[in-house]
Write an enzyme that holds these catalytic residues in place. Structure first.
Site, PDB file in Angstrom:
ATOM      1  N   ILE A   1       0.841  -1.319   0.028  1.00 30.79           N
ATOM      2  CA  ILE A   1      -0.108  -0.011  -0.018  1.00 30.79           C
ATOM      3  C   ILE A   1       0.861   1.309  -0.015  1.00 30.79           C
ATOM      4  O   ILE A   1       1.488   1.611   1.026  1.00 30.79           O
ATOM      5  CB  ILE A   1      -0.882   0.088   1.398  1.00 30.79           C
ATOM      6  CG1 ILE A   1      -1.755  -1.279   1.253  1.00 30.79           C
ATOM      7  CG2 ILE A   1      -1.884   1.054   1.183  1.00 30.79           C
ATOM      8  CD1 ILE A   1      -2.525  -1.753   2.622  1.00 30.79           C
TER       9      ILE A   1
ATOM     10  N   CYS B   1      11.941  -7.476   1.899  1.00 28.88           N
ATOM     11  CA  CYS B   1      12.859  -6.303   2.216  1.00 28.88           C
ATOM     12  C   CYS B   1      13.347  -6.398   3.794  1.00 28.88           C
ATOM     13  O   CYS B   1      12.777  -7.318   4.617  1.00 28.88           O
ATOM     14  CB  CYS B   1      12.146  -5.067   2.442  1.00 28.88           C
ATOM     15  SG  CYS B   1      11.147  -4.565   3.520  1.00 28.88           S
TER      16      CYS B   1
ATOM     17  N   CYS C   1       4.698  -2.615   3.011  1.00 28.45           N
ATOM     18  CA  CYS C   1       4.969  -3.925   2.323  1.00 28.45           C
ATOM     19  C   CYS C   1       3.714  -4.863   2.600  1.00 28.45           C
ATOM     20  O   CYS C   1       3.258  -4.813   3.560  1.00 28.45           O
ATOM     21  CB  CYS C   1       6.195  -4.385   2.799  1.00 28.45           C
ATOM     22  SG  CYS C   1       7.622  -3.335   2.172  1.00 28.45           S
TER      23      CYS C   1
ATOM     24  N   GLU D   1       4.305  -7.907   3.298  1.00 28.74           N
ATOM     25  CA  GLU D   1       4.435  -8.995   4.198  1.00 28.74           C
ATOM     26  C   GLU D   1       3.961  -8.325   5.512  1.00 28.74           C
ATOM     27  O   GLU D   1       3.100  -9.015   6.344  1.00 28.74           O
ATOM     28  CB  GLU D   1       5.837  -9.253   4.351  1.00 28.74           C
ATOM     29  CG  GLU D   1       6.347 -10.037   2.940  1.00 28.74           C
ATOM     30  CD  GLU D   1       7.132  -8.885   1.952  1.00 28.74           C
ATOM     31  OE1 GLU D   1       6.179  -7.577   1.860  1.00 28.74           O
ATOM     32  OE2 GLU D   1       8.141  -9.185   1.393  1.00 28.74           O
TER      33      GLU D   1
ATOM     34  N   CYS E   1      10.814  -6.112   6.724  1.00 24.78           N
ATOM     35  CA  CYS E   1       9.784  -7.113   6.868  1.00 24.78           C
ATOM     36  C   CYS E   1      10.594  -8.566   7.500  1.00 24.78           C
ATOM     37  O   CYS E   1       9.772  -9.136   8.274  1.00 24.78           O
ATOM     38  CB  CYS E   1       8.957  -7.691   5.376  1.00 24.78           C
ATOM     39  SG  CYS E   1       8.145  -6.249   4.946  1.00 24.78           S
TER      40      CYS E   1
HETATM   41  N1  THU Z   1       7.539  -4.127  -1.623  1.00 28.94           N
HETATM   42  C1  THU Z   1       6.735  -5.255  -0.919  1.00 28.94           C
HETATM   43  O1  THU Z   1       5.509  -4.903  -0.688  1.00 28.94           O
HETATM   44  N2  THU Z   1       7.687  -6.213  -0.249  1.00 28.94           N
HETATM   45  C2  THU Z   1       8.951  -6.329  -0.316  1.00 28.94           C
HETATM   46  O2  THU Z   1       9.308  -6.881   0.668  1.00 28.94           O
HETATM   47  C3  THU Z   1       9.965  -5.541  -1.173  1.00 28.94           C
HETATM   48  C4  THU Z   1       9.095  -4.348  -1.635  1.00 28.94           C
HETATM   49  C5  THU Z   1       6.938  -3.028  -2.041  1.00 28.94           C
HETATM   50  C6  THU Z   1       7.113  -1.780  -1.448  1.00 28.94           C
HETATM   51  C7  THU Z   1       6.767  -1.060  -2.667  1.00 28.94           C
HETATM   52  O3  THU Z   1       5.189  -0.566  -2.749  1.00 28.94           O
HETATM   53  C8  THU Z   1       7.129  -1.674  -3.941  1.00 28.94           C
HETATM   54  O4  THU Z   1       7.148  -3.041  -3.468  1.00 28.94           O
HETATM   55  C9  THU Z   1       8.573  -1.067  -4.570  1.00 28.94           C
HETATM   56  O5  THU Z   1       9.453  -1.000  -3.764  1.00 28.94           O
END
Ligand code: THU
Length: 142
Positions: free
Chosen positions: A46, A93, A56, A58, A96
Site C-alpha cells: 500500500i 525487504c 509492504c 508482508e 519485513c
Molecule cells: N515491497 C513489498 O511489498 N515487499 C517487499 O518485501 C519488497 C518491496 C513493495 C514496496 C513498494 O510498494 C514496492 O514493493 C516497490 O518497492
C-alpha cells in the site's frame, strides 16, 4: 510442508495482487500468511504520496493477523507482478524480515518465494536473516 498447502498459499497470494495500491512504483506485491493453527491471512503493498508511510505486503499480512490475536506463524508466501505483468521471485525487504523475527522462530518459519504455482523456492527466516536480533536478545537469551 505439504505441496497442496504451498499451492493454495501461492494461489491466494496471486489472487491478492489485484488489491495492491501502487500508483508510484507499479510494482505489485502480495503475501499469504499461514498461522500455526492453520488460518490464512493476506496482505498487499500500500503506497503513499509521501512515500515513507507506504507498507509492504508482508507487513500488511502480519499486522492484520497480529491485530486479530494471532502470534504464532508457520509460513509466508510472497509473490509479485511488475509493470509488464510479469511475475518474479520477490525476496522480503530487510524491514519485513525484522518484523518476522519478532513473531517467528527463525529456524522454523518458512518463506515461500513464488513465480507461479509450480515455480517457487523455500527458505527459512534464519537463512534470510542470519543472526537476527529478536525478542530473546532483550531477555539475554541467544
Ligand atoms: N515491497 C513489498 O511489498 N515487499 C517487499 O518485501 C519488497 C518491496 C513493495 C514496496 C513498494 O510498494 C514496492 O514493493 C516497490 O518497492
Amino acid at each position: 510442508m505439504e505441496e497442496n498447502m504451498i499451492r493454495s498459499m501461492i494461489r491466494l497470494a496471486m489472487d491478492t495482487l489485484q488489491f495492491s495500491y501502487v500508483p508510484y512504483s507499479g510494482f505489485r506485491v502480495a503475501a499469504s500468511l499461514l498461522t500455526a493453527n492453520g488460518k490464512l491471512y493476506t496482505g498487499c503493498n500500500i503506497e503513499n504520496a509521501a512515500y515513507s508511510p507506504g507498507n509492504c505486503a508482508e507487513r500488511t499480512a502480519i499486522f492484520k493477523a497480529v491485530s486479530e490475536g494471532e502470534r504464532d506463524f508457520a509460513a509466508i508466501c510472497i509473490v509479485n507482478e511488475n509493470t509488464d505483468g510479469q511475475h518474479d521471485i520477490c525476496p522480503p525487504c530487510g524491514m519485513c524480515r525484522q518484523v518476522m523475527m519478532e513473531f517467528c522462530v527463525p529456524e522454523e518459519f518458512l518463506i515461500i518465494l513464488a513465480k507461479s504455482e509450480s515455480c517457487y523456492e523455500i527458505h527459512t527466516l534464519g537463512e534470510l536473516l542470519p543472526m537476527g536480533f529478536g525478542p530473546g536478545n532483550l531477555k539475554g537469551k541467544k
